[in-house]
Design a protein around this motif. Structure first.
Motif, PDB file in Angstrom:
ATOM      1  N   ALA A  80       6.112  -3.891  11.069  1.00 38.63           N
ATOM      2  CA  ALA A  80       6.019  -3.128   9.821  1.00 38.63           C
ATOM      3  C   ALA A  80       7.264  -3.295   8.968  1.00 38.63           C
ATOM      4  O   ALA A  80       8.380  -3.313   9.468  1.00 38.63           O
ATOM      5  N   GLU A  81       7.038  -3.406   7.660  1.00 34.03           N
ATOM      6  CA  GLU A  81       8.138  -3.325   6.693  1.00 34.03           C
ATOM      7  C   GLU A  81       7.770  -2.224   5.723  1.00 34.03           C
ATOM      8  O   GLU A  81       6.776  -2.324   5.007  1.00 34.03           O
ATOM      9  N   ILE A  82       8.576  -1.166   5.754  1.00 37.93           N
ATOM     10  CA  ILE A  82       8.243   0.039   4.987  1.00 37.93           C
ATOM     11  C   ILE A  82       9.358   0.316   3.977  1.00 37.93           C
ATOM     12  O   ILE A  82      10.520   0.429   4.360  1.00 37.93           O
ATOM     13  N   ARG A  83       8.963   0.439   2.700  1.00 36.40           N
ATOM     14  CA  ARG A  83       9.955   0.810   1.679  1.00 36.40           C
ATOM     15  C   ARG A  83      10.003   2.326   1.571  1.00 36.40           C
ATOM     16  O   ARG A  83       8.969   2.986   1.461  1.00 36.40           O
ATOM     17  N   LEU A  84      11.222   2.862   1.605  1.00 33.31           N
ATOM     18  CA  LEU A  84      11.370   4.319   1.653  1.00 33.31           C
ATOM     19  C   LEU A  84      11.044   4.986   0.321  1.00 33.31           C
ATOM     20  O   LEU A  84      10.537   6.109   0.283  1.00 33.31           O
ATOM     21  N   SER A  85      11.372   4.323  -0.784  1.00 32.32           N
ATOM     22  CA  SER A  85      11.055   4.838  -2.125  1.00 32.32           C
ATOM     23  C   SER A  85      11.449   6.307  -2.306  1.00 32.32           C
ATOM     24  O   SER A  85      10.701   7.088  -2.894  1.00 32.32           O
ATOM     25  N   GLY A  86      12.559   6.701  -1.745  1.00 34.43           N
ATOM     26  CA  GLY A  86      13.036   8.077  -1.925  1.00 34.43           C
ATOM     27  C   GLY A  86      12.445   9.080  -0.948  1.00 34.43           C
ATOM     28  O   GLY A  86      12.862  10.232  -0.904  1.00 34.43           O
ATOM     29  N   ALA A  87      11.477   8.683  -0.147  1.00 36.36           N
ATOM     30  CA  ALA A  87      10.889   9.614   0.830  1.00 36.36           C
ATOM     31  C   ALA A  87      11.930   9.959   1.892  1.00 36.36           C
ATOM     32  O   ALA A  87      12.761   9.128   2.239  1.00 36.36           O
ATOM     33  N   PRO A  88      11.910  11.194   2.404  1.00 34.20           N
ATOM     34  CA  PRO A  88      12.904  11.570   3.411  1.00 34.20           C
ATOM     35  C   PRO A  88      12.643  10.953   4.781  1.00 34.20           C
ATOM     36  O   PRO A  88      13.515  11.000   5.644  1.00 34.20           O
ATOM     37  N   GLY A  89      11.483  10.399   4.961  1.00 37.62           N
ATOM     38  CA  GLY A  89      11.232   9.785   6.262  1.00 37.62           C
ATOM     39  C   GLY A  89       9.774   9.488   6.476  1.00 37.62           C
ATOM     40  O   GLY A  89       8.915   9.832   5.648  1.00 37.62           O
ATOM     41  N   PHE A  90       9.501   8.811   7.572  1.00 39.85           N
ATOM     42  CA  PHE A  90       8.111   8.476   7.926  1.00 39.85           C
ATOM     43  C   PHE A  90       8.067   8.281   9.427  1.00 39.85           C
ATOM     44  O   PHE A  90       9.107   8.275  10.097  1.00 39.85           O
ATOM     45  N   GLY A  91       6.866   8.127   9.922  1.00 45.03           N
ATOM     46  CA  GLY A  91       6.779   7.865  11.360  1.00 45.03           C
ATOM     47  C   GLY A  91       5.438   7.294  11.770  1.00 45.03           C
ATOM     48  O   GLY A  91       4.444   7.408  11.043  1.00 45.03           O
ATOM     49  N   PHE A  92       5.458   6.660  12.917  1.00 46.89           N
ATOM     50  CA  PHE A  92       4.218   6.282  13.598  1.00 46.89           C
ATOM     51  C   PHE A  92       4.018   7.293  14.725  1.00 46.89           C
ATOM     52  O   PHE A  92       4.968   7.611  15.442  1.00 46.89           O
ATOM     53  N   ARG A  93       2.797   7.768  14.840  1.00 46.46           N
ATOM     54  CA  ARG A  93       2.487   8.622  15.972  1.00 46.46           C
ATOM     55  C   ARG A  93       1.505   7.854  16.862  1.00 46.46           C
ATOM     56  O   ARG A  93       0.490   7.347  16.395  1.00 46.46           O
ATOM     57  N   LEU A  94       1.857   7.713  18.132  1.00 45.17           N
ATOM     58  CA  LEU A  94       1.034   6.949  19.065  1.00 45.17           C
ATOM     59  C   LEU A  94       0.368   7.884  20.047  1.00 45.17           C
ATOM     60  O   LEU A  94       0.926   8.921  20.385  1.00 45.17           O
ATOM     61  N   HIS A  95      -0.740   7.457  20.583  1.00 39.09           N
ATOM     62  CA  HIS A  95      -1.391   8.160  21.697  1.00 39.09           C
ATOM     63  C   HIS A  95      -1.607   9.629  21.406  1.00 39.09           C
ATOM     64  O   HIS A  95      -1.274  10.465  22.239  1.00 39.09           O
ATOM     65  N   GLY A  96      -2.099   9.991  20.231  1.00 39.34           N
ATOM     66  CA  GLY A  96      -2.353  11.423  20.101  1.00 39.34           C
ATOM     67  C   GLY A  96      -2.655  11.857  18.697  1.00 39.34           C
ATOM     68  O   GLY A  96      -2.603  11.076  17.747  1.00 39.34           O
TER      69      GLY A  96
ATOM     70  N   GLU B  78      -5.170   6.946  19.716  1.00 38.81           N
ATOM     71  CA  GLU B  78      -5.049   6.980  18.258  1.00 38.81           C
ATOM     72  C   GLU B  78      -3.688   6.433  17.810  1.00 38.81           C
ATOM     73  O   GLU B  78      -2.725   6.427  18.570  1.00 38.81           O
ATOM     74  N   LEU B  79      -3.669   6.041  16.551  1.00 41.39           N
ATOM     75  CA  LEU B  79      -2.417   5.590  15.935  1.00 41.39           C
ATOM     76  C   LEU B  79      -2.387   6.163  14.520  1.00 41.39           C
ATOM     77  O   LEU B  79      -3.410   6.166  13.833  1.00 41.39           O
ATOM     78  N   GLU B  80      -1.224   6.668  14.129  1.00 42.67           N
ATOM     79  CA  GLU B  80      -1.120   7.282  12.798  1.00 42.67           C
ATOM     80  C   GLU B  80       0.175   6.821  12.142  1.00 42.67           C
ATOM     81  O   GLU B  80       1.182   6.623  12.823  1.00 42.67           O
ATOM     82  N   LEU B  81       0.125   6.659  10.832  1.00 39.36           N
ATOM     83  CA  LEU B  81       1.344   6.394  10.055  1.00 39.36           C
ATOM     84  C   LEU B  81       1.422   7.477   8.993  1.00 39.36           C
ATOM     85  O   LEU B  81       0.447   7.709   8.277  1.00 39.36           O
ATOM     86  N   TYR B  82       2.558   8.160   8.918  1.00 36.76           N
ATOM     87  CA  TYR B  82       2.648   9.258   7.959  1.00 36.76           C
ATOM     88  C   TYR B  82       3.983   9.210   7.205  1.00 36.76           C
ATOM     89  O   TYR B  82       4.975   8.683   7.708  1.00 36.76           O
ATOM     90  N   ALA B  83       3.975   9.774   6.001  1.00 31.52           N
ATOM     91  CA  ALA B  83       5.207   9.994   5.227  1.00 31.52           C
ATOM     92  C   ALA B  83       5.509  11.485   5.291  1.00 31.52           C
ATOM     93  O   ALA B  83       4.599  12.305   5.214  1.00 31.52           O
ATOM     94  N   ASN B  84       6.781  11.826   5.446  1.00 25.40           N
ATOM     95  CA  ASN B  84       7.133  13.245   5.566  1.00 25.40           C
ATOM     96  C   ASN B  84       6.917  14.015   4.265  1.00 25.40           C
ATOM     97  O   ASN B  84       6.357  15.084   4.243  1.00 25.40           O
TER      98      ASN B  84
ATOM     99  N   THR C  29       0.864  -1.181   0.000  1.00 27.63           N
ATOM    100  CA  THR C  29       0.000   0.000   0.000  1.00 27.63           C
ATOM    101  C   THR C  29       0.899   1.227   0.000  1.00 27.63           C
ATOM    102  O   THR C  29       1.810   1.320   0.827  1.00 27.63           O
ATOM    103  N   VAL C  30       0.645   2.124  -0.937  1.00 29.27           N
ATOM    104  CA  VAL C  30       1.465   3.339  -1.021  1.00 29.27           C
ATOM    105  C   VAL C  30       0.803   4.444  -0.203  1.00 29.27           C
ATOM    106  O   VAL C  30      -0.415   4.619  -0.247  1.00 29.27           O
TER     107      VAL C  30
END
Ligand code: FRU
Length: 489
Positions: free
Chosen positions: A367-383, A465-471, A345-346
């Motif tokens: 999680a296994e996340i492919r960076l595909s040139g993105a500068p970063g990503f993150g999980f945000r927990l509890h908020g 809450e739980l969030e996954l984001y790409a920068n 899933t992109v």
């Protein structure tokens, strides 16, 4: 017993009431894992130390038992270890076997008023339920060191005798003994090795095979180092890899090399279980999930302090040398309740949160996340909206981090609010993470367990809450599994 107070860990060990610090006397015997620990039974801050006691058959569910060791005329009971005396080398067991605890007596009632530390024994012939202090205590004294403590004893198979590592100031002393009662000093290690940011404490010594190099094994020496007021990090744990010949330890790495066991702030005084059956063969570790910087100030009520997850240790051959890896024990999978499973899933920066339907306060994320040139990503927990704990990856710096600056309650100490992390190189452009979230902690295992971050956080319990984001740009979820974790209580 409810274990339902705010911030109470749901799948980590914490005492029903009052203070806990270091794990002590870790030993497996007749089907039970014993977990003793530094405990103050009358207060939720540190004080005259006792050994609290819990047992488990699976390393996951714990039963708290009555206090095992109480202070006596030799002093308070500081940290130490326990072994099974299979051959009755002590003579305590009438030719049978039983448990022997080897610990530090911390005596403050000395003539000059200066505290004195010495090593003592206690033994149990009923699976750790009742203990007898050895009448010849202490068995090991020294008049040079003020800090002289935390004996960890192992059976030295090659020489058929006991070996002890002991912390003395900022050195480790190596002793050996035929019977746990009479000890000879073999050598001293550490004058110019590793980190000397603080007093050395809670050593451990064991041999492990090196993964992928058949027949090769190395010795690991774990050394916790106490807090230094000038450093924000507080107390931390380092380790050395090398050779041990029954008398002395020789470091494989350059003396100035410092290897950290954990890159988070809250994994201290960890040691490993003795006498795990050979057919199991694992080297099992647990740490105190805390930091002396603020341990006495945590915003919990009625109890204070918890252990990390139990972890299996291994050695891997990396480019830089042989390094320790930690993985949560497999038994923990019994707590899983599947919540979400997705792959390929992109996610583009600015997309809505694909995890908006996932809520929970006790979670495991794989999680296994492919960076595909993105500068970063993150999980945000509890908020949400800037609140929460971030477990993030910065591709430009090849850096995995935890940011707990907006994680929740943090005003109990000025150094608690922080971001910290470690280098993590992607494997084929992919970052693999395993994350465990409990009511007041996060543990992140990455790089096959070579990069570990353990941190306490004190979020508002309403924020689940739980969030996954790409920068920027986009990342690809190669696979993602999220589980709720059942309470062990
Ligand atoms: C480590 C330590 C040990 C000592 C114990 C006292 O956290 O300082 O060196 O034995 O705690 O509780």
């Amino acid at each position: 017993k409810s274990y339902s107070e705010t911030f109470r860990p749901q799948f980590h060990y914490s005492p029903e009431a009052n203070w806990l610090n270091d794990p002590n006397g870790l030993v497996w015997y007749e089907g039970e894992y014993h977990l003793f620990y530094q405990h103050h039974p009358h207060s939720s801050v540190w004080g005259p130390m006792h050994w609290g006691h819990a047992v488990s058959r699976d390393l996951v569910h714990w039963e708290e038992l009555p206090i095992a060791l109480h202070p006596d005329h030799n002093g308070a009971i500081f940290s130490g270890s326990a072994v099974v005396d299979w051959r009755d080398t002590t003579g305590f067991f009438n030719g049978g076997s039983g448990l022997v605890a080897v610990f530090t007596h911390h005596d403050t009632q000395t003539p000059g008023g200066e505290p004195r530390q010495s090593q003592s024994l206690a033994y149990s012939a009923d699976k750790g339920r009742t203990w007898t202090m050895y009448e010849g205590n202490p068995v090991l004294e020294d008049d040079q060191h003020v800090d002289y403590r935390d004996p960890k004893v192992i059976w030295d198979e090659e020489r058929e005798r006991w070996a002890m590592v002991l912390a003395a100031g900022q050195r480790i002393l190596f002793y050996h003994s035929p019977d746990l009662i009479h000890w000879s000093l073999g050598s001293e290690f550490g004058a110019s090795e590793g980190s000397h940011d603080g007093v050395w404490e809670c050593p451990d010594l064991f041999r492990l095979p090196v993964d992928g190099r058949s027949g090769e094994s190395r010795w690991v020496l774990i050394v916790s180092i106490g807090p230094n007021d000038e450093l924000a990090e507080g107390s931390r744990t380092q380790y050395f890899v090398g050779e041990y010949d029954g008398v002395s330890f020789v470091n494989d790495n350059a003396p100035e090399t410092v290897l950290w066991l954990d890159h988070g702030r809250d994994n201290y005084a960890g040691v490993t279980w003795s006498d795990v059956p050979a057919q199991d063969g694992r080297r099992l570790f647990i740490g105190w999930m805390n930091n002396w910087k603020y341990a006495n100030l945590l915003p919990t009520e009625g109890w204070r302090g918890a252990m990390t997850l139990p972890r299996e240790l291994g050695l891997v051959a990396c480019e830089e040398g042989v390094r320790l890896r930690q993985l949560p024990v497999g038994e923990l999978e019994a707590l899983r309740e599947p919540k979400l499973q997705m792959d390929h899933t992109v996610i583009k920066a600015g997309d809505g949160n694909i995890l908006q339907d996932v809520h929970g306060s006790t979670l495991e994320i794989e999680a296994e996340i492919r960076l595909s040139g993105a500068p970063g990503f993150g999980f945000r927990l509890h908020g949400s909206g800037g609140q929460g704990t971030v477990i993030g990856y910065d591709a430009a710096r090849s850096y995995l981090f935890i940011d707990r600056r907006n994680a929740g309650v943090s005003d109990f100490h000025s150094d608690f609010s922080c971001e910290h992390g470690a280098e993590l190189k992607p494997e084929d452009d992919i970052i693999k993470l395993r994350i465990f979230i409990d009511h007041s902690s996060v543990e992140v295992f990455a790089g096959g367990g070579c990069v570990v971050l353990t941190d306490q956080v004190f979020p508002d319990p309403a924020h689940q809450e739980l969030e996954l984001y790409a920068n920027e740009g986009s990342i690809e979820i190669m696979s993602l599994s999220i589980y709720g974790l059942k309470s062990i209580w």
